[in-house]
Design a protein around this motif. Structure first.
Motif: not given
Length: 158
Positions: A9-14, A63-69, A86-88
Motif C-alpha cells: 500500500v505504501v509503495a502504491v500510494v508513494l 518515486a524512489l521512496c516508493g521503490l524502496v517500499a 529515505l523512508l524516514i
C-alpha cells in the motif's frame, strides 16, 4: 501478518503521489508560462522552468521512496541503510506537508498527508522488531541442551 500488505500500500500510494506532485507542478509551470506575468520582478519563464524542475525532482524523490517500499514488499525484509533513511525522510516530509496543507488547502488534504505519514511509520515499525529474539536462553542457567553455561576463562597477563 500485516507487514507485506502495508508495504504494498505504501509503495502504491508513494508512486501515485509522485505522479500527482510532478503533474501538479508541471501544470502550475504551464499556467505561469501562459499568463506571462511577473511576480515582484521575477522572470516568468524562469518561474515556469523552476516549477517544472521542482516537480520532476520531488516526483522522482517520492518515486524512489516508493521503490524502496516496493523492495520491502517483494523481499519481506526491512529497509536498511539508505532506503531506511529515505523512508524516514518521506515520513518527515509528509508531517511537514500535513502542517502546511491544513492552512493552505484544508482538512481533507491534511488527513491524506497524515494517513500517508501513518502508513510509512507503520511500515518502518512493523519491520523494526525481529520475529523471534536471538537470545532465548532459558533462565535456569542451561544452554538449552541441558548443559550448564559457564563463563569463559579469564585472560592471563604475560
Amino acid at each position: 501478518m500485516v507487514r507485506r500488505p502495508v508495504a504494498w500500500v505504501v509503495a502504491v500510494v508513494l508512486f501515485a503521489e509522485a505522479l500527482g506532485i510532478a503533474a501538479l507542478n508541471w501544470i502550475l509551470g504551464v499556467a505561469v508560462d501562459r499568463q506571462d506575468m511577473s511576480l515582484a520582478g521575477l522572470d516568468p519563464h524562469m518561474m515556469s522552468v523552476s516549477s517544472k524542475i521542482g516537480g520532476i525532482v520531488f516526483g522522482l524523490y517520492f518515486a524512489l521512496c516508493g521503490l524502496v517500499a516496493l523492495l520491502v514488499a517483494l523481499r519481506d525484509r526491512p529497509a536498511a541503510g539508505f532506503g531506511r533513511v529515505l523512508l524516514i525522510s518521506a515520513a518527515v516530509v509528509h508531517g511537514l506537508l500535513g502542517a502546511f496543507t491544513w492552512g493552505l488547502v484544508g482538512p481533507p488534504a491534511f488527513l491524506f498527508m497524515m494517513l500517508v505519514l501513518g502508513l510509512i511509520v507503520l511500515l518502518l515499525m512493523t519491520y523494526d522488531r525481529a520475529a523471534e529474539p536471538a537470545d532465548t536462553a532459558p533462565q535456569d542457567g542451561t544452554g538449552g541442551g541441558g548443559t550448564p553455561v559457564t563463563s569463559p576463562a579469564a585472560p592471563t597477563t604475560p
